[in-house]
Design an enzyme around this catalytic site. Sequence first.
Site, PDB file in Angstrom:
ATOM      1  N   HIS A 162      86.813  13.221  62.991  1.00 34.58           N
ATOM      2  CA  HIS A 162      86.227  12.336  61.971  1.00 34.58           C
ATOM      3  C   HIS A 162      84.694  12.367  61.973  1.00 34.58           C
ATOM      4  O   HIS A 162      84.058  11.352  61.697  1.00 34.58           O
ATOM      5  CB  HIS A 162      86.696  10.881  62.148  1.00 34.58           C
ATOM      6  CG  HIS A 162      88.171  10.678  61.951  1.00 34.58           C
ATOM      7  ND1 HIS A 162      88.786   9.455  62.072  1.00 34.58           N
ATOM      8  CD2 HIS A 162      89.157  11.544  61.615  1.00 34.58           C
ATOM      9  CE1 HIS A 162      90.087   9.576  61.835  1.00 34.58           C
ATOM     10  NE2 HIS A 162      90.342  10.847  61.558  1.00 34.58           N
TER      11      HIS A 162
ATOM     12  N   ASP B 155      99.007  17.513  63.957  1.00 35.84           N
ATOM     13  CA  ASP B 155      97.850  16.720  63.516  1.00 35.84           C
ATOM     14  C   ASP B 155      96.964  16.284  64.681  1.00 35.84           C
ATOM     15  O   ASP B 155      96.497  15.148  64.711  1.00 35.84           O
ATOM     16  CB  ASP B 155      98.325  15.505  62.696  1.00 35.84           C
ATOM     17  CG  ASP B 155      97.163  14.745  62.070  1.00 35.84           C
ATOM     18  OD1 ASP B 155      96.054  15.312  61.995  1.00 35.84           O
ATOM     19  OD2 ASP B 155      97.352  13.582  61.669  1.00 35.84           O
TER      20      ASP B 155
ATOM     21  N   GLU C 237      96.633  10.646  54.414  1.00 36.10           N
ATOM     22  CA  GLU C 237      96.934  10.169  55.772  1.00 36.10           C
ATOM     23  C   GLU C 237      95.804   9.307  56.308  1.00 36.10           C
ATOM     24  O   GLU C 237      96.025   8.332  57.002  1.00 36.10           O
ATOM     25  CB  GLU C 237      97.163  11.370  56.708  1.00 36.10           C
ATOM     26  CG  GLU C 237      97.680  10.985  58.095  1.00 36.10           C
ATOM     27  CD  GLU C 237      96.602  10.724  59.134  1.00 36.10           C
ATOM     28  OE1 GLU C 237      96.930  10.213  60.204  1.00 36.10           O
ATOM     29  OE2 GLU C 237      95.414  10.995  58.871  1.00 36.10           O
ATOM     30  N   GLU C 238      94.577   9.688  55.957  1.00 34.26           N
ATOM     31  CA  GLU C 238      93.431   9.084  56.627  1.00 34.26           C
ATOM     32  C   GLU C 238      93.172   7.621  56.288  1.00 34.26           C
ATOM     33  O   GLU C 238      92.759   6.865  57.147  1.00 34.26           O
ATOM     34  CB  GLU C 238      92.155   9.900  56.340  1.00 34.26           C
ATOM     35  CG  GLU C 238      92.171  11.318  56.900  1.00 34.26           C
ATOM     36  CD  GLU C 238      92.150  11.376  58.426  1.00 34.26           C
ATOM     37  OE1 GLU C 238      92.203  10.309  59.060  1.00 34.26           O
ATOM     38  OE2 GLU C 238      92.084  12.486  58.976  1.00 34.26           O
TER      39      GLU C 238
ATOM     40  N   ASP D 268      91.085  18.448  61.537  1.00 37.46           N
ATOM     41  CA  ASP D 268      91.842  17.285  61.071  1.00 37.46           C
ATOM     42  C   ASP D 268      91.909  17.300  59.554  1.00 37.46           C
ATOM     43  O   ASP D 268      91.067  16.743  58.898  1.00 37.46           O
ATOM     44  CB  ASP D 268      91.174  16.000  61.575  1.00 37.46           C
ATOM     45  CG  ASP D 268      92.023  14.778  61.347  1.00 37.46           C
ATOM     46  OD1 ASP D 268      93.191  14.939  60.972  1.00 37.46           O
ATOM     47  OD2 ASP D 268      91.512  13.662  61.512  1.00 37.46           O
TER      48      ASP D 268
HETATM   49 ZN    ZN Z   1      94.708  13.890  61.063  1.00 34.62          ZN
END
Ligand code: ZN
Length: 480
Positions: A443, A359, A334-335, A300
């Site tokens: 994550h 993604d 993005e996060e 990611d």
């Molecule tokens: Zn991502």
Amino acid sequence: MMAPTPVRLVLAALALLLLVPQDDASAASRARHKAPKDPSAWASQATAELLGQALSSSRGWDLLKELCDRIGARLSGSPELDEAVSWAAERMSKGDGVAVSLQEVQVPHWVRGQESLELLSGRTRFLPMLGLGMSVGTKPEGVEGEVLVVTSFDELNSLGAEQVSGRIVLFDVPFTTYGETVKYRLGGPSAAAALGAAAVLVRSVTPVSLNTPHTGTTRYQDDAPKIPAAAITVEDATHLHRLQDDGVVSRVRLRMAAEHRGDVLSSNVIAELRGREIPDEVVLVSCHLDSWDVGQGAQDDGAGCVMAMEAIRLISELDYRPRRTLRAVLFTNEENGAGGGAEYAARNQQDHVVAIEADVGCGPARGWRLDLGQSRSESVEGEEAAQAKAEELMAPIRTALEVLGAGGLRLGYGGTDIKPLVAEGTLGLGLDMDTTGYWPIHHTEADTLDKIDPLVLRRNTAVMAITAFLLAESQEPMVR
Ligand SMILES: [Zn+2]
């Protein structure tokens, strides 16, 4: 359907390469950016060569290794993200005829700081945890309180301020889909704060756990106090829940030094191969370059970035310049804010006919998912017509991808970075990869390079390159 083995894939690629007549290949290598006499044969030849090159090149893996092992985690506002931006621009500028530019974007600078969660009752110990991105911190001595476990917003609201006030609310919500379950990470803290909660814990958003906490952003609402929020493991969330069911009240102390230091500048990295016939129509391939501050951001979304970088490199190096402009965009932020995607859509008003995004890690690609921006369609008929049009456009591409076991097409994708383009009418496409190995490390500290299969990366890169090329070359009118 059984996934093709790498050996079978390579053999298939070689077989396709052998189908290309040698005379044609050498003639084509001289001036491929000129209009081909037979566009259909030319596109088939390009497809075969892209397939062979993508499957035989270790370049994508080398790039991912540099990004993960030399730069590593790269959260918005960090020096590592700045380094990644410079690195990606430098690497992509080597492509033949590729113009690279940076587009400045304001991004939040949130830092985690020291953090801990201590169980003060029963068998006392420190519980594995990760503060949620954008969370406020606690006082230095932390926030201490009784844990109140709930399984939904409805249950929380039915308990009311009387039961919630002063407590540390734990949302123990089992994973169904990411979109459904993540609502508690995003909205849980403000919902609990509105009823007077002192802090929030959320069960990590994952279907499978090896006692690993998963971070991710949270979103405070303006009409509730900002309270600290952290993710705990599935194991600990279910344990605390079972204790509560047995009438045992647990006490915890949460300490977080997290702080938001305001906004700083970052950049989207844009690489463009100008179209030979209709350069004003853009086919976009994209990913996000930022990651969380844990792990290496390998799945990611380092892998997605490598697929986009390699797609444009392969097409340019083989000198197959398509009719439309092909643009690879490595979005920033993005996060925890989605600033890169929003800034790009606001500043780039060209006609984006298709926006492709990768993604969801790097499991074997099965095909594509359509993002038609369903909310845009005013009628069922309008939606069905948009879907039929997209399916027609994708039909020859699906045929070309069958050799890779990636000829699938299904409805339903919601890409964060391409969302603003899709909202304006661009057809969105999300690479549909097997996510079995993705959500368990998403994550977390475990999102590292060892989770990536180099051969699957090659194969997914081939899917990306072939799809991008065939869409940019398509003879179908694609005015949106
Ligand atoms: Zn991502």
